[in-house]
Design a protein around this motif. Structure first.
Motif, PDB file in Angstrom:
ATOM      1  N   VAL A 181     -62.780 -40.148 -11.425  1.00  0.00           N
ATOM      2  CA  VAL A 181     -61.733 -41.052 -11.896  1.00  0.00           C
ATOM      3  C   VAL A 181     -62.343 -42.438 -12.067  1.00  0.00           C
ATOM      4  O   VAL A 181     -62.913 -42.998 -11.128  1.00  0.00           O
ATOM      5  CB  VAL A 181     -60.554 -41.106 -10.907  1.00  0.00           C
ATOM      6  CG1 VAL A 181     -59.495 -42.095 -11.400  1.00  0.00           C
ATOM      7  CG2 VAL A 181     -59.944 -39.720 -10.732  1.00  0.00           C
ATOM      8  N   VAL A 182     -62.216 -42.989 -13.258  1.00  0.00           N
ATOM      9  CA  VAL A 182     -62.846 -44.257 -13.605  1.00  0.00           C
ATOM     10  C   VAL A 182     -61.789 -45.357 -13.682  1.00  0.00           C
ATOM     11  O   VAL A 182     -60.762 -45.198 -14.348  1.00  0.00           O
ATOM     12  CB  VAL A 182     -63.574 -44.149 -14.959  1.00  0.00           C
ATOM     13  CG1 VAL A 182     -64.111 -45.508 -15.400  1.00  0.00           C
ATOM     14  CG2 VAL A 182     -64.700 -43.129 -14.870  1.00  0.00           C
ATOM     15  N   ALA A 183     -62.057 -46.472 -13.011  1.00  0.00           N
ATOM     16  CA  ALA A 183     -61.281 -47.694 -13.215  1.00  0.00           C
ATOM     17  C   ALA A 183     -62.054 -48.563 -14.196  1.00  0.00           C
ATOM     18  O   ALA A 183     -63.144 -49.049 -13.880  1.00  0.00           O
ATOM     19  CB  ALA A 183     -61.075 -48.431 -11.900  1.00  0.00           C
ATOM     20  N   ALA A 184     -61.525 -48.732 -15.396  1.00  0.00           N
ATOM     21  CA  ALA A 184     -62.150 -49.570 -16.422  1.00  0.00           C
ATOM     22  C   ALA A 184     -61.393 -50.891 -16.463  1.00  0.00           C
ATOM     23  O   ALA A 184     -60.203 -50.917 -16.758  1.00  0.00           O
ATOM     24  CB  ALA A 184     -62.109 -48.876 -17.781  1.00  0.00           C
ATOM     25  N   VAL A 185     -62.078 -51.975 -16.148  1.00  0.00           N
ATOM     26  CA  VAL A 185     -61.449 -53.305 -16.053  1.00  0.00           C
ATOM     27  C   VAL A 185     -62.108 -54.201 -17.091  1.00  0.00           C
ATOM     28  O   VAL A 185     -63.324 -54.389 -17.085  1.00  0.00           O
ATOM     29  CB  VAL A 185     -61.608 -53.888 -14.641  1.00  0.00           C
ATOM     30  CG1 VAL A 185     -60.938 -55.259 -14.550  1.00  0.00           C
ATOM     31  CG2 VAL A 185     -61.030 -52.932 -13.599  1.00  0.00           C
ATOM     32  N   ILE A 186     -61.285 -54.753 -17.991  1.00  0.00           N
ATOM     33  CA  ILE A 186     -61.837 -55.450 -19.156  1.00  0.00           C
ATOM     34  C   ILE A 186     -61.243 -56.852 -19.300  1.00  0.00           C
ATOM     35  O   ILE A 186     -60.161 -57.134 -18.798  1.00  0.00           O
ATOM     36  CB  ILE A 186     -61.610 -54.639 -20.449  1.00  0.00           C
ATOM     37  CG1 ILE A 186     -60.116 -54.506 -20.752  1.00  0.00           C
ATOM     38  CG2 ILE A 186     -62.269 -53.269 -20.350  1.00  0.00           C
ATOM     39  CD1 ILE A 186     -59.812 -53.951 -22.131  1.00  0.00           C
ATOM     40  N   PRO A 187     -61.953 -57.740 -20.024  1.00  0.00           N
ATOM     41  CA  PRO A 187     -61.470 -59.101 -20.252  1.00  0.00           C
ATOM     42  C   PRO A 187     -60.641 -59.193 -21.522  1.00  0.00           C
ATOM     43  O   PRO A 187     -60.394 -58.193 -22.205  1.00  0.00           O
ATOM     44  CB  PRO A 187     -62.767 -59.895 -20.392  1.00  0.00           C
ATOM     45  CG  PRO A 187     -63.674 -58.930 -21.099  1.00  0.00           C
ATOM     46  CD  PRO A 187     -63.312 -57.555 -20.564  1.00  0.00           C
ATOM     47  N   ALA A 194     -65.980 -49.515 -13.942  1.00  0.00           N
ATOM     48  CA  ALA A 194     -66.689 -50.037 -15.113  1.00  0.00           C
ATOM     49  C   ALA A 194     -66.029 -51.358 -15.478  1.00  0.00           C
ATOM     50  O   ALA A 194     -64.851 -51.395 -15.833  1.00  0.00           O
ATOM     51  CB  ALA A 194     -66.601 -49.047 -16.272  1.00  0.00           C
ATOM     52  N   PHE A 195     -66.789 -52.434 -15.401  1.00  0.00           N
ATOM     53  CA  PHE A 195     -66.213 -53.776 -15.515  1.00  0.00           C
ATOM     54  C   PHE A 195     -66.951 -54.597 -16.555  1.00  0.00           C
ATOM     55  O   PHE A 195     -68.186 -54.573 -16.629  1.00  0.00           O
ATOM     56  CB  PHE A 195     -66.286 -54.490 -14.165  1.00  0.00           C
ATOM     57  CG  PHE A 195     -65.865 -55.936 -14.193  1.00  0.00           C
ATOM     58  CD1 PHE A 195     -64.526 -56.281 -14.277  1.00  0.00           C
ATOM     59  CD2 PHE A 195     -66.807 -56.954 -14.138  1.00  0.00           C
ATOM     60  CE1 PHE A 195     -64.135 -57.620 -14.304  1.00  0.00           C
ATOM     61  CE2 PHE A 195     -66.425 -58.291 -14.161  1.00  0.00           C
ATOM     62  CZ  PHE A 195     -65.083 -58.621 -14.246  1.00  0.00           C
ATOM     63  N   THR A 196     -66.199 -55.339 -17.354  1.00  0.00           N
ATOM     64  CA  THR A 196     -66.737 -56.407 -18.184  1.00  0.00           C
ATOM     65  C   THR A 196     -65.995 -57.678 -17.836  1.00  0.00           C
ATOM     66  O   THR A 196     -64.758 -57.696 -17.791  1.00  0.00           O
ATOM     67  CB  THR A 196     -66.565 -56.111 -19.685  1.00  0.00           C
ATOM     68  OG1 THR A 196     -67.345 -54.967 -20.036  1.00  0.00           O
ATOM     69  CG2 THR A 196     -67.018 -57.288 -20.530  1.00  0.00           C
TER      70      THR A 196
END
Length: 479
Positions: free
Chosen positions: A147-153, A227-229
């Motif tokens: 399970v991926v937490a993708a956090v983006i700007p 996964a973060f930007t």
């Protein structure tokens, strides 16, 4: 006015725990663009539980890779069909000039195509060649990380979202995408496309939310990978949380990239290239080339050319096709950039053009005057810290070794470039600069090649096969 009054959780539109809708307002004139549901911790719990169930017991991770590729291919086609609508919406939300959002929306299907090529070519299960001393067979499987937490700007919402969602889904992961409130409308629109493409229920959730809710998500025990930007400061916090919980993590963070002009550089071509490499998306870009290093013999000429470039940029309504620079996304971002300009003046840098004043006639929006500083020392704050706005600094150097030292004298290592007619010198410099990407004479990057940074610019890579493998675990089976 566009309204999304429900959250996209596990492929279904569900009432949020918080009843009040957030307002998305134009950074150009503060007019209301739309309203959207905002996620809070109960919504995160539901999204993670749904993703966990879909990963542990659902069909998505167990489909043949080719079946997942078919669904993502359909999604990509649907995205391309709505590219113009998407570009209009992102321009309205975050103030990116329409030329930029149009170009990005048209190019993103190519980014997804690169991931699809990588997925099609990757051996998801392979038997290793037998060696003379082998006592059995060795099978290597590539399995989804979980399970991926993708956090983006907010600055490039769909690029940041799809560069994570697509490889995660191709690998067989389930995804909880946390987006910025500024982009709530455009990112929730992605839910419509994912459902229409045939992504099964449970596989993807999209949650516009604030920073506190983001931290709750990445700390959630049901998440396997983050996964973060975003900013380097936030990246450090995320890495700390991931380290305590032994979560997999990839971080695409800030930059302060240097463009190096050797004495034989075509300065006219460089100025035209830096228009896009340094100032695209209102300068709100992590990979922007904002330190311009110029050989002393060409320094005055280069400063004059860059002054002409900066002063030629049309600033104003981002929906106007003639506008190159739109507003900053928020009032605090506007003030942040203006404060850096004031800092540069106090530090003694020469203000060539621009300044902290808001452009005349645009006081109703979050505007900044494009600014150029010369006679900058690399130790100055404006040369060391990421400004994230349309501000360039020009620094002189004496020879190639001096240029390399200045370029590497940075906490960041994301991008950069060199401008010269001598390819051998260019390659020598490129090999000595500690950055994840580097261009010669403005050559464009490849979507099949790894993208990411050294030092404080991040951990891990995106794009192509390397980006896809960030969402894969390796299993060895001996027979």
């Amino acid at each position: 006015m566009l309204i999304y009054d429900k959250l996209y959780i596990g492929g279904r539109w569900i009432d949020p725990a918080k009843k009040d809708l957030l307002e998305v307002r134009s950074p150009h004139d503060r007019s209301l663009v739309g309203q959207a549901a905002e996620a809070t911790t109960p919504d995160v719990d539901l999204a993670v539980a749904t993703a966990r169930e879909a990963f542990d017991h659902g069909p998505w991770p167990r489909l043949a890779p080719a079946e997942r590729q078919k669904i993502i291919t359909r999604f990509n086609g649907l995205y391309a069909e709505r590219a113009e609508e998407i570009a209009d919406l992102i321009t309205a939300e975050n103030g990116s000039a329409r030329w930029f959002t149009g170009w990005t929306a048209a190019a993103l299907p190519q980014q997804t195509d690169a991931y699809l090529r990588a997925a099609a070519d990757l051996p998801w299960e392979e038997e290793l060649p037998r060696t003379e001393d082998a006592t059995g067979r060795i099978l290597v499987r590539r399995e989804p990380v979980g399970v991926v937490a993708a956090v983006i700007p907010w600055n490039a919402p769909h690029q940041s979202a799809l560069v994570k969602i697509v490889p995660a889904l191709l690998a067989g992961c389930t995804v909880v995408l946390k987006t910025s409130p500024e982009n709530a409308l455009s990112t929730l629109l992605l839910g419509e496309l994912l459902t229409a493409a045939g992504v099964p229920e449970g596989v993807v959730s999209i949650l516009p939310a604030d920073r506190a809710t983001s931290e709750y998500l990445i700390s959630h025990p049901g998440i396997d990978k983050i996964a973060f930007t975003g900013s380097t400061g936030a990246g450090r916090t995320i890495a700390s949380i991931a380290g305590r919980q032994l979560k997999r993590v990839s971080l695409e963070l800030g930059g302060k990239s240097a463009a190096i002009a050797l004495e034989d550089a075509d300065l006219e071509a460089m100025a035209e290239g830096l228009k896009f490499l340094s100032l695209a998306n209102n300068g709100e870009s992590c990979v922007a080339h904002t330190r311009i290093l110029v050989h002393r013999t060409r320094y005055d000429e280069a400063v004059a050319g860059l002054k002409n470039l900066v002063e030629s940029l049309t600033v104003g309504d981002p929906t106007d096709p003639n506008t190159f620079i739109g507003p900053m996304v928020r009032a605090d971002q506007q003030e942040r950039v203006r404060s850096y300009i004031e800092t540069g003046i106090r530090e003694g840098a020469r203000l060539v053009t621009g300044g902290p004043e808001v452009p005349a006639g645009l006081e109703g929006g979050h505007y900044v005057t494009p600014t150029l500083f010369a006679d900058v020392d690399n130790s100055m704050v404006i040369a060391q810290e990421e400004i994230f706005g349309p501000v360039l600094v020009v620094i002189p150097f004496d020879d190639d070794d001096h240029a390399v030292r200045i370029a590497n004298d940075s906490p960041y290592g994301l991008g950069g470039g060199v401008w010269t007619a001598d390819e051998a010198r260019a390659m020598d410099i490129a090999r000595r600069i500690r950055t994840g990407t580097f261009s010669v004479n403005g050559a464009p990057p490849s979507l099949d090649a790894p993208f990411g940074g050294f030092k404080n610019s991040g951990i891990g890579r995106e794009f192509g096969t390397t980006g896809l493998t960030q969402y894969i675990e390796y299993k060895t089976i001996t027979l």
